[in-house]
Design a protein around this motif. Structure first.
Motif, PDB file in Angstrom:
ATOM      1  N   VAL A 144       0.722  -1.224  -0.001  1.00  0.00           N
ATOM      2  CA  VAL A 144      -0.150   0.078  -0.003  1.00  0.00           C
ATOM      3  C   VAL A 144       0.805   1.429   0.096  1.00  0.00           C
ATOM      4  O   VAL A 144       0.637   2.311  -0.782  1.00  0.00           O
ATOM      5  CB  VAL A 144      -0.966   0.028   1.029  1.00  0.00           C
ATOM      6  CG1 VAL A 144      -1.716   1.137   1.277  1.00  0.00           C
ATOM      7  CG2 VAL A 144      -1.796  -1.115   1.181  1.00  0.00           C
ATOM      8  N   CYS A 187      -8.872  -3.996  -2.016  1.00  0.00           N
ATOM      9  CA  CYS A 187      -8.390  -3.629  -0.598  1.00  0.00           C
ATOM     10  C   CYS A 187      -9.353  -4.613   0.632  1.00  0.00           C
ATOM     11  O   CYS A 187     -10.310  -4.272   0.409  1.00  0.00           O
ATOM     12  CB  CYS A 187      -8.591  -2.324  -0.065  1.00  0.00           C
ATOM     13  SG  CYS A 187      -7.573  -1.657   1.455  1.00  0.00           S
ATOM     14  N   GLY A 220     -10.618   2.541  -2.227  1.00  0.00           N
ATOM     15  CA  GLY A 220     -10.372   1.400  -1.751  1.00  0.00           C
ATOM     16  C   GLY A 220     -11.397   0.338  -2.371  1.00  0.00           C
ATOM     17  O   GLY A 220     -12.795   0.642  -1.958  1.00  0.00           O
TER      18      GLY A 220
END
Ligand code: FE2
Length: 433
Positions: A192, A210, A239
Protein backbone atom coordinates in the motif's frame (compact mmCIF):
# COMPACT_ATOMS: atom_id res chain seq x y z
CA UNK A 1 -29.38 25.28 -35.02
CA UNK A 2 -28.75 22.46 -32.57
CA UNK A 3 -27.51 19.00 -33.48
CA UNK A 4 -29.79 17.24 -31.02
CA UNK A 5 -32.74 18.31 -28.88
CA UNK A 6 -34.14 16.03 -26.18
CA UNK A 7 -37.66 17.18 -25.33
CA UNK A 8 -39.70 16.71 -22.18
CA UNK A 9 -37.36 14.47 -20.19
CA UNK A 10 -37.41 14.15 -16.40
CA UNK A 11 -34.06 14.73 -14.71
CA UNK A 12 -33.04 12.54 -11.74
CA UNK A 13 -34.02 15.33 -9.31
CA UNK A 14 -37.58 15.23 -10.69
CA UNK A 15 -37.54 18.45 -12.73
CA UNK A 16 -38.76 18.37 -16.33
CA UNK A 17 -36.39 19.90 -18.87
CA UNK A 18 -35.42 20.04 -22.52
CA UNK A 19 -31.74 19.46 -23.30
CA UNK A 20 -30.08 21.12 -26.31
CA UNK A 21 -26.86 19.70 -27.69
CA UNK A 22 -24.38 21.17 -30.18
CA UNK A 23 -21.34 19.15 -31.15
CA UNK A 24 -20.15 17.20 -28.11
CA UNK A 25 -21.50 19.67 -25.54
CA UNK A 26 -24.76 20.38 -23.76
CA UNK A 27 -25.57 24.01 -24.52
CA UNK A 28 -28.83 24.45 -22.61
CA UNK A 29 -31.00 22.67 -20.06
CA UNK A 30 -34.26 24.58 -19.71
CA UNK A 31 -37.94 23.97 -19.09
CA UNK A 32 -38.80 24.74 -22.74
CA UNK A 33 -36.33 25.03 -25.61
CA UNK A 34 -37.75 25.99 -29.01
CA UNK A 35 -34.53 26.04 -31.04
CA UNK A 36 -34.29 24.16 -34.33
CA UNK A 37 -32.35 20.91 -34.26
CA UNK A 38 -31.11 18.35 -36.77
CA UNK A 39 -32.69 15.65 -34.65
CA UNK A 40 -35.34 15.83 -31.94
CA UNK A 41 -35.96 12.99 -29.48
CA UNK A 42 -39.30 13.00 -27.67
CA UNK A 43 -38.44 11.92 -24.11
CA UNK A 44 -41.74 13.06 -22.59
CA UNK A 45 -42.13 11.53 -19.15
CA UNK A 46 -38.90 9.56 -19.42
CA UNK A 47 -35.92 9.78 -17.08
CA UNK A 48 -32.89 11.48 -18.66
CA UNK A 49 -29.70 10.94 -16.70
CA UNK A 50 -25.96 11.25 -16.94
CA UNK A 51 -24.46 7.96 -18.14
CA UNK A 52 -24.00 4.85 -16.07
CA UNK A 53 -20.42 4.54 -14.90
CA UNK A 54 -18.71 1.38 -13.66
CA UNK A 55 -15.80 2.26 -11.38
CA UNK A 56 -14.62 -1.33 -10.90
CA UNK A 57 -14.32 -4.01 -13.58
CA UNK A 58 -11.97 -6.70 -14.96
CA UNK A 59 -12.14 -6.48 -18.72
CA UNK A 60 -9.19 -8.78 -19.39
CA UNK A 61 -11.11 -11.68 -17.81
CA UNK A 62 -14.67 -10.91 -18.86
CA UNK A 63 -16.79 -13.37 -20.90
CA UNK A 64 -14.32 -16.19 -20.31
CA UNK A 65 -16.65 -18.26 -18.10
CA UNK A 66 -15.89 -21.99 -18.28
CA UNK A 67 -12.40 -21.54 -19.72
CA UNK A 68 -10.64 -23.82 -18.94
CA UNK A 69 -13.15 -24.84 -16.22
CA UNK A 70 -15.61 -23.27 -13.79
CA UNK A 71 -14.88 -22.12 -10.25
CA UNK A 72 -16.14 -25.10 -8.21
CA UNK A 73 -15.78 -23.58 -4.74
CA UNK A 74 -17.07 -20.14 -5.72
CA UNK A 75 -14.27 -18.50 -3.74
CA UNK A 76 -12.00 -15.57 -4.54
CA UNK A 77 -8.90 -17.73 -4.13
CA UNK A 78 -10.03 -20.44 -6.58
CA UNK A 79 -10.95 -17.66 -9.00
CA UNK A 80 -7.42 -16.25 -8.82
CA UNK A 81 -6.00 -19.74 -9.46
CA UNK A 82 -8.38 -20.28 -12.36
CA UNK A 83 -7.45 -16.92 -13.89
CA UNK A 84 -3.78 -17.97 -13.70
CA UNK A 85 -4.67 -21.06 -15.79
CA UNK A 86 -6.56 -18.96 -18.33
CA UNK A 87 -3.74 -16.40 -18.66
CA UNK A 88 -1.45 -19.05 -20.10
CA UNK A 89 -4.08 -20.12 -22.66
CA UNK A 90 -5.43 -16.87 -24.06
CA UNK A 91 -4.05 -14.63 -26.78
CA UNK A 92 -4.14 -10.88 -27.19
CA UNK A 93 -6.77 -11.27 -29.93
CA UNK A 94 -8.96 -13.30 -27.52
CA UNK A 95 -8.76 -10.56 -24.91
CA UNK A 96 -9.54 -7.78 -27.42
CA UNK A 97 -12.50 -9.72 -28.88
CA UNK A 98 -14.04 -10.47 -25.49
CA UNK A 99 -13.46 -6.94 -24.22
CA UNK A 100 -15.03 -5.40 -27.33
CA UNK A 101 -17.98 -7.77 -27.02
CA UNK A 102 -18.46 -6.73 -23.40
CA UNK A 103 -18.14 -3.01 -24.20
CA UNK A 104 -20.80 -3.30 -26.91
CA UNK A 105 -23.18 -4.87 -24.38
CA UNK A 106 -22.38 -2.33 -21.66
CA UNK A 107 -22.68 0.70 -23.98
CA UNK A 108 -26.10 -0.61 -25.05
CA UNK A 109 -27.01 -0.50 -21.35
CA UNK A 110 -25.93 3.15 -21.11
CA UNK A 111 -22.50 2.54 -19.55
CA UNK A 112 -20.20 5.20 -21.01
CA UNK A 113 -17.27 4.98 -18.60
CA UNK A 114 -15.52 1.98 -17.08
CA UNK A 115 -12.51 1.73 -14.78
CA UNK A 116 -11.02 -1.68 -15.44
CA UNK A 117 -8.21 -3.31 -13.53
CA UNK A 118 -5.68 -4.93 -15.87
CA UNK A 119 -3.53 -7.80 -14.62
CA UNK A 120 0.06 -6.69 -15.20
CA UNK A 121 1.52 -9.89 -13.70
CA UNK A 122 0.77 -11.68 -16.97
CA UNK A 123 4.38 -12.11 -18.13
CA UNK A 124 3.42 -11.70 -21.77
CA UNK A 125 2.09 -8.16 -21.14
CA UNK A 126 -0.69 -9.00 -23.61
CA UNK A 127 -3.46 -8.04 -21.15
CA UNK A 128 -2.10 -4.50 -21.03
CA UNK A 129 -1.50 -4.17 -24.77
CA UNK A 130 -4.96 -5.63 -25.51
CA UNK A 131 -6.78 -3.16 -23.29
CA UNK A 132 -4.73 -0.21 -24.50
CA UNK A 133 -5.94 -1.17 -27.98
CA UNK A 134 -9.57 -1.42 -26.80
CA UNK A 135 -9.30 1.95 -25.04
CA UNK A 136 -8.02 3.49 -28.23
CA UNK A 137 -10.64 1.87 -30.50
CA UNK A 138 -13.51 3.06 -28.31
CA UNK A 139 -12.05 6.45 -27.40
CA UNK A 140 -14.86 8.48 -29.03
CA UNK A 141 -17.63 6.54 -27.30
CA UNK A 142 -16.40 5.11 -24.00
CA UNK A 143 -14.10 6.45 -21.28
CA UNK A 144 -12.01 3.41 -20.44
CA UNK A 145 -9.70 4.02 -17.49
CA UNK A 146 -7.05 1.35 -16.89
CA UNK A 147 -5.60 0.33 -13.51
CA UNK A 148 -2.19 -1.37 -13.32
CA UNK A 149 -3.25 -4.33 -11.18
CA UNK A 150 -0.70 -6.86 -9.91
CA UNK A 151 -3.22 -9.69 -9.51
CA UNK A 152 -0.70 -12.16 -8.06
CA UNK A 153 0.64 -9.70 -5.51
CA UNK A 154 2.95 -6.67 -5.54
CA UNK A 155 5.59 -8.59 -3.57
CA UNK A 156 4.21 -12.14 -3.89
CA UNK A 157 4.67 -12.23 -7.67
CA UNK A 158 8.20 -11.90 -8.95
CA UNK A 159 8.77 -8.71 -10.90
CA UNK A 160 5.32 -7.30 -10.16
CA UNK A 161 6.48 -3.79 -9.26
CA UNK A 162 8.51 -3.57 -12.46
CA UNK A 163 5.40 -4.73 -14.36
CA UNK A 164 3.27 -2.03 -12.71
CA UNK A 165 5.82 0.61 -13.71
CA UNK A 166 6.06 -0.78 -17.26
CA UNK A 167 2.26 -0.60 -17.58
CA UNK A 168 2.16 2.99 -16.28
CA UNK A 169 4.93 3.91 -18.73
CA UNK A 170 2.83 2.38 -21.52
CA UNK A 171 -0.11 4.65 -20.70
CA UNK A 172 -2.10 2.82 -18.01
CA UNK A 173 -3.84 5.45 -15.89
CA UNK A 174 -4.12 4.34 -12.25
CA UNK A 175 -1.94 2.48 -9.70
CA UNK A 176 -3.49 -0.74 -8.36
CA UNK A 177 -2.67 -3.35 -5.72
CA UNK A 178 -4.02 -6.27 -3.70
CA UNK A 179 -2.57 -6.03 -0.17
CA UNK A 180 -4.75 -8.78 1.39
CA UNK A 181 -3.27 -11.30 -1.10
CA UNK A 182 0.36 -10.65 -0.17
CA UNK A 183 2.09 -13.36 1.87
CA UNK A 184 2.03 -11.39 5.12
CA UNK A 185 0.22 -8.42 6.61
CA UNK A 186 3.59 -6.64 6.62
CA UNK A 187 4.01 -7.18 2.86
CA UNK A 188 0.44 -5.96 2.35
CA UNK A 189 1.20 -2.79 4.31
CA UNK A 190 4.40 -2.26 2.35
CA UNK A 191 2.53 -2.68 -0.95
CA UNK A 192 0.00 0.00 0.00
CA UNK A 193 2.83 2.37 0.91
CA UNK A 194 4.67 1.71 -2.32
CA UNK A 195 1.54 2.13 -4.47
CA UNK A 196 0.79 5.51 -2.90
CA UNK A 197 4.40 6.62 -3.23
CA UNK A 198 4.43 5.70 -6.91
CA UNK A 199 1.13 7.52 -7.54
CA UNK A 200 2.34 10.63 -5.72
CA UNK A 201 5.58 10.66 -7.73
CA UNK A 202 3.70 10.38 -11.03
CA UNK A 203 0.63 12.50 -10.20
CA UNK A 204 -1.71 9.51 -10.61
CA UNK A 205 -4.71 8.07 -8.81
CA UNK A 206 -4.67 4.88 -6.72
CA UNK A 207 -7.35 2.15 -6.68
CA UNK A 208 -6.54 -0.88 -4.56
CA UNK A 209 -8.36 -4.15 -4.19
CA UNK A 210 -8.42 -3.67 -0.44
CA UNK A 211 -9.39 -6.13 2.29
CA UNK A 212 -11.46 -8.36 0.00
CA UNK A 213 -11.75 -10.88 2.78
CA UNK A 214 -13.98 -12.00 5.65
CA UNK A 215 -11.01 -11.58 8.00
CA UNK A 216 -11.87 -8.73 10.39
CA UNK A 217 -8.15 -8.19 10.99
CA UNK A 218 -7.52 -7.33 7.35
CA UNK A 219 -7.06 -3.58 7.93
CA UNK A 220 -5.14 -2.32 4.92
CA UNK A 221 -7.75 0.41 4.42
CA UNK A 222 -6.28 2.05 7.52
CA UNK A 223 -2.86 2.19 5.87
CA UNK A 224 -4.37 3.40 2.59
CA UNK A 225 -6.09 6.30 4.40
CA UNK A 226 -2.94 7.23 6.34
CA UNK A 227 -0.70 7.05 3.26
CA UNK A 228 -3.23 9.08 1.26
CA UNK A 229 -2.95 11.88 3.81
CA UNK A 230 0.84 11.56 4.10
CA UNK A 231 1.28 11.98 0.33
CA UNK A 232 -1.42 14.64 -0.14
CA UNK A 233 -3.45 12.28 -2.33
CA UNK A 234 -6.82 13.22 -0.80
CA UNK A 235 -9.67 12.66 -3.27
CA UNK A 236 -7.43 10.61 -5.60
CA UNK A 237 -7.44 7.20 -3.92
CA UNK A 238 -10.04 4.44 -3.72
CA UNK A 239 -10.45 1.25 -1.74
CA UNK A 240 -12.31 -1.36 -3.78
CA UNK A 241 -14.35 -4.03 -1.98
CA UNK A 242 -13.45 -3.33 1.69
CA UNK A 243 -15.41 -6.46 2.60
CA UNK A 244 -13.49 -7.16 5.82
CA UNK A 245 -15.20 -4.10 7.28
CA UNK A 246 -18.41 -6.13 7.32
CA UNK A 247 -16.83 -8.37 9.97
CA UNK A 248 -14.78 -5.82 11.91
CA UNK A 249 -15.33 -4.89 15.52
CA UNK A 250 -17.72 -1.93 15.85
CA UNK A 251 -15.37 -0.01 18.14
CA UNK A 252 -12.58 -0.19 15.58
CA UNK A 253 -14.92 0.83 12.74
CA UNK A 254 -15.98 3.87 14.78
CA UNK A 255 -12.35 5.03 14.57
CA UNK A 256 -11.83 3.90 10.97
CA UNK A 257 -14.78 5.65 9.27
CA UNK A 258 -13.71 9.21 10.21
CA UNK A 259 -10.17 8.40 9.07
CA UNK A 260 -11.42 7.28 5.63
CA UNK A 261 -13.56 10.43 5.41
CA UNK A 262 -10.64 12.67 6.44
CA UNK A 263 -8.42 11.10 3.76
CA UNK A 264 -11.22 11.36 1.16
CA UNK A 265 -10.60 7.75 0.14
CA UNK A 266 -13.51 6.61 -2.04
CA UNK A 267 -15.10 3.22 -1.35
CA UNK A 268 -16.12 0.95 -4.23
CA UNK A 269 -18.09 -2.10 -3.08
CA UNK A 270 -19.18 -4.59 -5.72
CA UNK A 271 -22.43 -6.09 -4.46
CA UNK A 272 -22.96 -8.92 -6.97
CA UNK A 273 -19.48 -10.27 -6.30
CA UNK A 274 -19.18 -9.47 -2.59
CA UNK A 275 -22.43 -11.33 -1.83
CA UNK A 276 -21.28 -14.44 -3.71
CA UNK A 277 -17.52 -14.62 -2.99
CA UNK A 278 -17.65 -13.77 0.73
CA UNK A 279 -19.06 -15.88 3.53
CA UNK A 280 -18.06 -19.10 1.78
CA UNK A 281 -16.41 -20.54 4.89
CA UNK A 282 -19.29 -19.65 7.21
CA UNK A 283 -21.90 -22.13 8.39
CA UNK A 284 -25.08 -20.32 9.50
CA UNK A 285 -25.61 -17.43 9.83
CA UNK A 286 -23.60 -16.61 6.70
CA UNK A 287 -22.14 -13.11 6.49
CA UNK A 288 -23.26 -10.94 3.57
CA UNK A 289 -19.68 -9.82 2.98
CA UNK A 290 -20.42 -6.39 1.50
CA UNK A 291 -18.84 -3.43 3.28
CA UNK A 292 -20.83 -1.06 5.53
CA UNK A 293 -22.33 1.14 2.82
CA UNK A 294 -24.90 3.20 4.79
CA UNK A 295 -22.38 3.84 7.55
CA UNK A 296 -19.70 4.95 5.06
CA UNK A 297 -22.20 7.30 3.43
CA UNK A 298 -23.27 8.69 6.80
CA UNK A 299 -19.61 9.36 7.63
CA UNK A 300 -19.31 11.46 4.45
CA UNK A 301 -17.33 8.93 2.40
CA UNK A 302 -17.80 8.84 -1.37
CA UNK A 303 -19.24 5.40 -2.21
CA UNK A 304 -19.92 3.95 -5.68
CA UNK A 305 -21.17 0.49 -6.60
CA UNK A 306 -19.11 -1.43 -9.20
CA UNK A 307 -19.87 -4.42 -11.43
CA UNK A 308 -16.45 -6.12 -10.97
CA UNK A 309 -17.08 -9.30 -12.98
CA UNK A 310 -19.26 -10.64 -15.80
CA UNK A 311 -18.99 -14.32 -16.76
CA UNK A 312 -15.40 -14.86 -15.65
CA UNK A 313 -13.42 -17.03 -13.18
CA UNK A 314 -15.10 -15.27 -10.23
CA UNK A 315 -18.73 -14.86 -11.32
CA UNK A 316 -20.92 -16.83 -13.74
CA UNK A 317 -23.60 -14.16 -14.30
CA UNK A 318 -23.79 -10.39 -14.90
CA UNK A 319 -24.84 -8.40 -17.93
CA UNK A 320 -23.06 -5.04 -17.88
CA UNK A 321 -26.21 -3.47 -16.47
CA UNK A 322 -25.45 -1.02 -13.66
CA UNK A 323 -29.14 -0.99 -12.70
CA UNK A 324 -28.76 -4.68 -11.82
CA UNK A 325 -25.76 -3.69 -9.67
CA UNK A 326 -27.72 -0.92 -7.93
CA UNK A 327 -30.66 -3.31 -7.43
CA UNK A 328 -28.48 -5.90 -5.69
CA UNK A 329 -26.54 -3.22 -3.78
CA UNK A 330 -29.55 -1.62 -2.18
CA UNK A 331 -30.91 -5.04 -1.19
CA UNK A 332 -27.68 -6.21 0.44
CA UNK A 333 -27.16 -2.85 2.20
CA UNK A 334 -30.84 -2.63 3.30
CA UNK A 335 -31.09 0.75 1.54
CA UNK A 336 -34.81 0.65 0.79
CA UNK A 337 -36.00 4.11 1.88
CA UNK A 338 -36.83 6.43 -1.06
CA UNK A 339 -33.79 8.61 -0.35
CA UNK A 340 -31.51 5.58 -0.10
CA UNK A 341 -32.79 4.13 -3.38
CA UNK A 342 -32.11 7.47 -5.09
CA UNK A 343 -28.63 7.37 -3.54
CA UNK A 344 -28.13 3.88 -5.01
CA UNK A 345 -28.91 5.35 -8.45
CA UNK A 346 -26.31 8.09 -7.93
CA UNK A 347 -23.85 5.36 -6.89
CA UNK A 348 -23.92 3.95 -10.43
CA UNK A 349 -24.03 7.32 -12.25
CA UNK A 350 -22.76 10.60 -10.76
CA UNK A 351 -20.62 9.23 -7.93
CA UNK A 352 -18.39 6.85 -9.93
CA UNK A 353 -18.02 9.59 -12.56
CA UNK A 354 -16.69 11.88 -9.83
CA UNK A 355 -14.30 9.17 -8.59
CA UNK A 356 -12.95 8.78 -12.13
CA UNK A 357 -12.70 12.55 -12.61
CA UNK A 358 -15.15 12.68 -15.55
CA UNK A 359 -16.88 15.80 -16.84
CA UNK A 360 -20.42 14.41 -17.03
CA UNK A 361 -23.38 16.52 -15.90
CA UNK A 362 -26.79 17.80 -16.89
CA UNK A 363 -25.76 21.45 -17.21
CA UNK A 364 -24.74 23.71 -20.06
CA UNK A 365 -21.05 23.28 -20.87
CA UNK A 366 -20.87 19.64 -19.79
CA UNK A 367 -20.17 16.78 -22.18
CA UNK A 368 -23.25 15.75 -24.12
CA UNK A 369 -23.39 12.21 -22.74
CA UNK A 370 -26.82 11.22 -21.46
CA UNK A 371 -29.10 8.21 -21.25
CA UNK A 372 -32.89 8.15 -21.74
CA UNK A 373 -34.63 5.41 -19.77
CA UNK A 374 -38.06 3.83 -20.10
CA UNK A 375 -38.98 4.86 -16.55
CA UNK A 376 -40.08 8.15 -14.97
CA UNK A 377 -37.59 8.32 -12.10
CA UNK A 378 -34.49 6.64 -10.62
CA UNK A 379 -36.42 4.35 -8.28
CA UNK A 380 -38.62 2.98 -11.05
CA UNK A 381 -35.53 2.65 -13.24
CA UNK A 382 -33.91 0.40 -10.61
CA UNK A 383 -37.10 -1.54 -9.90
CA UNK A 384 -37.71 -2.34 -13.56
CA UNK A 385 -34.06 -2.37 -14.72
CA UNK A 386 -35.66 -0.12 -17.33
CA UNK A 387 -34.71 -0.23 -21.00
CA UNK A 388 -32.14 2.32 -22.15
CA UNK A 389 -34.24 3.91 -24.94
CA UNK A 390 -31.35 6.02 -26.22
CA UNK A 391 -27.69 6.38 -25.27
CA UNK A 392 -25.98 9.60 -26.31
CA UNK A 393 -22.19 9.77 -26.11
CA UNK A 394 -20.37 13.04 -26.80
CA UNK A 395 -23.37 14.37 -28.73
CA UNK A 396 -24.00 11.27 -30.87
CA UNK A 397 -26.75 8.69 -30.41
CA UNK A 398 -24.70 5.50 -30.09
CA UNK A 399 -27.38 2.98 -29.05
CA UNK A 400 -31.16 2.66 -29.10
CA UNK A 401 -33.43 0.04 -27.57
CA UNK A 402 -37.03 -0.66 -28.52
CA UNK A 403 -38.89 -1.93 -25.45
CA UNK A 404 -40.22 -5.46 -25.75
CA UNK A 405 -44.01 -5.74 -25.66
CA UNK A 406 -46.01 -8.53 -24.11
CA UNK A 407 -49.51 -9.29 -25.38
CA UNK A 408 -51.84 -10.84 -22.82
CA UNK A 409 -54.25 -13.21 -24.51
CA UNK A 410 -56.42 -14.93 -21.88
CA UNK A 411 -59.84 -13.34 -21.42
CA UNK A 412 -59.50 -12.61 -17.64
CA UNK A 413 -56.36 -10.61 -18.37
CA UNK A 414 -58.06 -8.11 -20.68
CA UNK A 415 -58.43 -4.55 -19.33
CA UNK A 416 -61.88 -3.22 -18.49
CA UNK A 417 -62.49 0.42 -19.38
CA UNK A 418 -62.33 1.44 -15.69
CA UNK A 419 -58.91 -0.15 -15.32
CA UNK A 420 -56.91 1.76 -17.95
CA UNK A 421 -53.77 3.00 -16.12
CA UNK A 422 -52.64 6.62 -16.17
CA UNK A 423 -49.78 7.31 -18.58
CA UNK A 424 -46.39 6.72 -16.97
CA UNK A 425 -45.33 10.36 -17.12
CA UNK A 426 -48.43 11.44 -15.15
CA UNK A 427 -47.52 9.25 -12.19
CA UNK A 428 -45.83 10.94 -9.28
CA UNK A 429 -42.57 9.48 -8.11
CA UNK A 430 -42.80 7.77 -4.77
CA UNK A 431 -42.10 10.19 -1.96
CA UNK A 432 -42.74 9.85 1.76
CA UNK A 433 -45.71 11.90 2.95
FE1 FE2 B 1 -11.98 -6.65 -8.66
Amino acid sequence: MMDLLIKGGILPDGTQADIAIAGDRIVAVEAEITAQASRIIDATGKLVTTPFVDAHFHMDATLSYGRPRVNASGTLLEGIGLWAELKSLQTKDDIVARAMDYCRQAIGKGVLAIRTHVDVTDQSFQTVSALLEVRDRLRDVLDLQLVAFPQDGWYRAQGAEAAVIRALDAGVDVVGGIPHFERTMADGTASVRRACELAADRGLMVDLHCDESDDPLSRHIETLAAETIRHGLEGRTAGSHLTSMHSMDNYYVAKLLPLIAEAQVAAIPNPLINITLQGRMDSYPKRRGMTRVPELLAAGVTVAFGQDCVRDPWYPLGSGDMLEVAHMGLHVALMTSPDQMKEAFRMVTETPAAIMGLDFGLQAGKRASVVILNAPDPIEAIRLRADRLAVVSNGKVVAETKPATTTLLAAPLQLRSSEVPAPTHARKSIEPD
